[in-house]
Scaffold this active site. Sequence first.
Site, PDB file in Angstrom:
ATOM      1  N   LYS A 178       0.772  -1.003   0.066  1.00  7.20           N
ATOM      2  CA  LYS A 178       0.027   0.031  -0.040  1.00  7.20           C
ATOM      3  C   LYS A 178       1.045   1.221  -0.087  1.00  7.20           C
ATOM      4  O   LYS A 178       0.672   2.218  -0.799  1.00  7.20           O
ATOM      5  CB  LYS A 178      -0.809  -0.145   1.225  1.00  7.20           C
ATOM      6  N   ASN A 179       1.843   1.200   0.808  1.00 12.58           N
ATOM      7  CA  ASN A 179       2.661   2.517   1.034  1.00 12.58           C
ATOM      8  C   ASN A 179       3.788   2.662  -0.084  1.00 12.58           C
ATOM      9  O   ASN A 179       4.212   3.848  -0.322  1.00 12.58           O
ATOM     10  CB  ASN A 179       3.416   2.410   2.448  1.00 12.58           C
TER      11      ASN A 179
ATOM     12  N   ARG B 267      -8.577  -0.662   4.941  1.00 11.06           N
ATOM     13  CA  ARG B 267      -7.898   0.442   4.426  1.00 11.06           C
ATOM     14  C   ARG B 267      -6.438  -0.199   4.064  1.00 11.06           C
ATOM     15  O   ARG B 267      -5.601   0.145   2.902  1.00 11.06           O
ATOM     16  CB  ARG B 267      -7.410   1.354   5.379  1.00 11.06           C
TER      17      ARG B 267
ATOM     18  N   ASP C 252       5.058   0.501  12.145  1.00 11.64           N
ATOM     19  CA  ASP C 252       3.688  -0.093  11.513  1.00 11.64           C
ATOM     20  C   ASP C 252       3.571  -1.725  11.952  1.00 11.64           C
ATOM     21  O   ASP C 252       2.795  -2.186  11.818  1.00 11.64           O
ATOM     22  CB  ASP C 252       3.748  -0.024  10.004  1.00 11.64           C
TER      23      ASP C 252
ATOM     24  N   CYS D 195      -4.716  13.042  13.828  1.00 10.33           N
ATOM     25  CA  CYS D 195      -4.929  11.908  13.406  1.00 10.33           C
ATOM     26  C   CYS D 195      -4.690  11.003  14.622  1.00 10.33           C
ATOM     27  O   CYS D 195      -4.217  11.290  15.727  1.00 10.33           O
ATOM     28  CB  CYS D 195      -3.742  11.392  12.393  1.00 10.33           C
TER      29      CYS D 195
ATOM     30  N   ARG E  51       0.968  14.294  13.672  1.00 12.08           N
ATOM     31  CA  ARG E  51       1.448  14.203  12.317  1.00 12.08           C
ATOM     32  C   ARG E  51       1.451  15.624  11.347  1.00 12.08           C
ATOM     33  O   ARG E  51       0.677  15.662  10.371  1.00 12.08           O
ATOM     34  CB  ARG E  51       0.768  13.145  11.732  1.00 12.08           C
TER      35      ARG E  51
HETATM   36  C1  UD1 Z   1       4.319   6.519   6.545  1.00 11.46           C
HETATM   37  C2  UD1 Z   1       3.608   5.725   6.353  1.00 11.46           C
HETATM   38  C3  UD1 Z   1       3.164   5.251   7.646  1.00 11.46           C
HETATM   39  C4  UD1 Z   1       4.282   4.902   8.414  1.00 11.46           C
HETATM   40  C5  UD1 Z   1       4.998   6.041   8.614  1.00 11.46           C
HETATM   41  C6  UD1 Z   1       6.350   5.883   9.274  1.00 11.46           C
HETATM   42  C7  UD1 Z   1       2.814   5.872   4.047  1.00 11.46           C
HETATM   43  C8  UD1 Z   1       1.393   6.315   3.253  1.00 11.46           C
HETATM   44  N1  UD1 Z   1       2.534   6.056   5.312  1.00 11.46           N
HETATM   45  O1  UD1 Z   1       3.675   7.811   6.787  1.00 11.46           O
HETATM   46  O2  UD1 Z   1       2.305   3.890   7.357  1.00 11.46           O
HETATM   47  O3  UD1 Z   1       3.831   4.815   9.999  1.00 11.46           O
HETATM   48  O4  UD1 Z   1       5.652   6.584   7.335  1.00 11.46           O
HETATM   49  O5  UD1 Z   1       7.270   4.838   9.027  1.00 11.46           O
HETATM   50  O6  UD1 Z   1       3.760   5.757   3.609  1.00 11.46           O
HETATM   51  N2  UD1 Z   1       6.807  14.581  10.763  1.00 11.46           N
HETATM   52  C9  UD1 Z   1       6.755  15.715  11.057  1.00 11.46           C
HETATM   53  N3  UD1 Z   1       6.653  16.495  10.039  1.00 11.46           N
HETATM   54  C10 UD1 Z   1       6.369  16.293   8.808  1.00 11.46           C
HETATM   55  C11 UD1 Z   1       6.094  15.094   8.406  1.00 11.46           C
HETATM   56  C12 UD1 Z   1       6.447  13.838   9.656  1.00 11.46           C
HETATM   57  O7  UD1 Z   1       7.109  16.175  12.273  1.00 11.46           O
HETATM   58  O8  UD1 Z   1       6.189  17.325   8.010  1.00 11.46           O
HETATM   59  C13 UD1 Z   1       6.823  13.278  11.873  1.00 11.46           C
HETATM   60  C14 UD1 Z   1       5.721  12.495  12.042  1.00 11.46           C
HETATM   61  O9  UD1 Z   1       4.714  13.195  12.997  1.00 11.46           O
HETATM   62  C15 UD1 Z   1       6.358  11.416  12.738  1.00 11.46           C
HETATM   63  C16 UD1 Z   1       7.687  11.198  11.820  1.00 11.46           C
HETATM   64  O10 UD1 Z   1       7.946  12.636  11.230  1.00 11.46           O
HETATM   65  O11 UD1 Z   1       6.540  11.461  13.983  1.00 11.46           O
HETATM   66  C17 UD1 Z   1       7.564  10.201  10.732  1.00 11.46           C
HETATM   67  O12 UD1 Z   1       6.537  10.549   9.861  1.00 11.46           O
HETATM   68  P1  UD1 Z   1       6.448  10.072   8.362  1.00 11.46           P
HETATM   69  O13 UD1 Z   1       7.648   9.216   8.091  1.00 11.46           O
HETATM   70  O14 UD1 Z   1       6.452  11.432   7.384  1.00 11.46           O
HETATM   71  O15 UD1 Z   1       5.186   9.512   8.290  1.00 11.46           O
HETATM   72  P2  UD1 Z   1       4.419   9.410   6.885  1.00 11.46           P
HETATM   73  O16 UD1 Z   1       5.038   9.467   5.643  1.00 11.46           O
HETATM   74  O17 UD1 Z   1       2.855  10.063   7.182  1.00 11.46           O
END
Ligand code: UD1
Length: 433
Positions: A22-23, A411, A319, A130, A135
């Site tokens: 999915k990701n 999902r 995850d 969320c 996030r």
């Molecule tokens: C992706 C995955 C999700 C997984 C996560 C971490 C997808 C669709 N989803 O989510 O399943 O749990 O990676 O492996 O691929 N953060 C910030 N600012 C930002 C972006 C992120 O502070 O602008 C923080 C987040 O709150 C979190 C950390 O960075 O604490 C990692 O998040 P991120 O790797 O961005 O997760 P996603 O890409 O949303």
Amino acid sequence: MEAIRIQGGVPLYGEITIGGAKNAALPLMVAGILSDEPLILTNMPELADIDTMVNLLRQHGVQIDQSVGKVSNNLSDAGATGRTMTLAGGNITNVTAPYDLVRRMRASILVLGPLLARKGEAKVSLPGGCAIGTRPVDLHLKALESLGARIALKEGYIQASAPHGLKGANIVFPKVSVGATENLLMAAALADGVTVLENAAREPEITNIAECLNAMGAQITGLGTGTLRIKGVKSLNGARVAVIPDRIETGTYAIAAAITRGRIVLKGTRYDLLESVLDAMRQIGVIIEATDDGFTVSAENGLLGIDVMTEPFPGFPTDMQAQWMALMATATGAAMITETIFENRFMHVPELTRFGVDVNVHGASAIIRGVEKLSGAPVMATDLRASSSLVLAGLAAVGETFVNRVYHLDRGYERLEEKLGACGARIERLSGA
Ligand code: UD1
């Protein structure tokens, strides 16, 4: 509302074929915005999140065709049985990603960079809160600003423009972010000049999208490392790319075998996608044997609790944290889990205690003390991976379990009851419960 009923306590024996990730599929679909020519994606999973992304991209003007069934005899697709999807972004008519779609799926934020790169503007609803933490998307926005984008937050929307186009830049992410790395890879592929992303995410899904972009004519080097170098090109062409196997689905079914003390052959997947989890399973006494296109997982009683900490890839994935907690509940001794990625990712704890799981949370860590047996219970799914931990606990527990709010599971897990049922699980979906 639908629910899943499980009559647990049965060791699972059988084979499960793992679907496309999915990701990986979600950002690969978004790459369809970047080219007029067709991007053909094979081994696509059938999931609610994929349908949401289809709706989002279609309303931007991306043309999407889907077909089901066995795909070509192309070697890179060998064994792939999922859907094939063809996307073309030659007619992007709308640059707004509306609240109603973005609130359903955070990954919608990934359209921001590609729309900016192609159309010079984008308006994307802020994803908002969320269940597993705040996030934010600040890393995405700051990095796009470094490429020359102007960004304002207005009425719940991110309004971005790049009137003079995007320009390559050096970006050092203060924190590893999967989504921000993907957004920037796609934007920088069409920016003017060279972009270097430091402290980039190294997840296999990032490599999948980087390889896809290169197949489309992008010039990205450093794949699989924390430093990605992207030399922008004027336009991208079409390509045919296979979605990698879903490592979280793989890990979840590996735990299904271990938690029920059964034996499952996992097909169409790869050990290297989740070494951290499989190595930890070996350490606690689970037997893992390689096969031609995956591996076999088996376990008997006598599993031993160990400590793990979630980390960006190649560390233990956040995850898989909830599922691991369910497994630790059936192991001997104490086990600690420390969550370092998301600040509120122990939503499954109160639900797991309903099975008799002995768990205490202290800040970012949880201590689990294994119990003799779990007992079935009615429980409520709170988010995607938390839901699968409840299914796993239900499979191990003696008696009947009802998992409510199963839309979370849909999902991210395709045909979950069918795949587990084929291994002897007594599991069924009840509608209108
Ligand atoms: C992706 C995955 C999700 C997984 C996560 C971490 C997808 C669709 N989803 O989510 O399943 O749990 O990676 O492996 O691929 N953060 C910030 N600012 C930002 C972006 C992120 O502070 O602008 C923080 C987040 O709150 C979190 C950390 O960075 O604490 C990692 O998040 P991120 O790797 O961005 O997760 P996603 O890409 O949303």
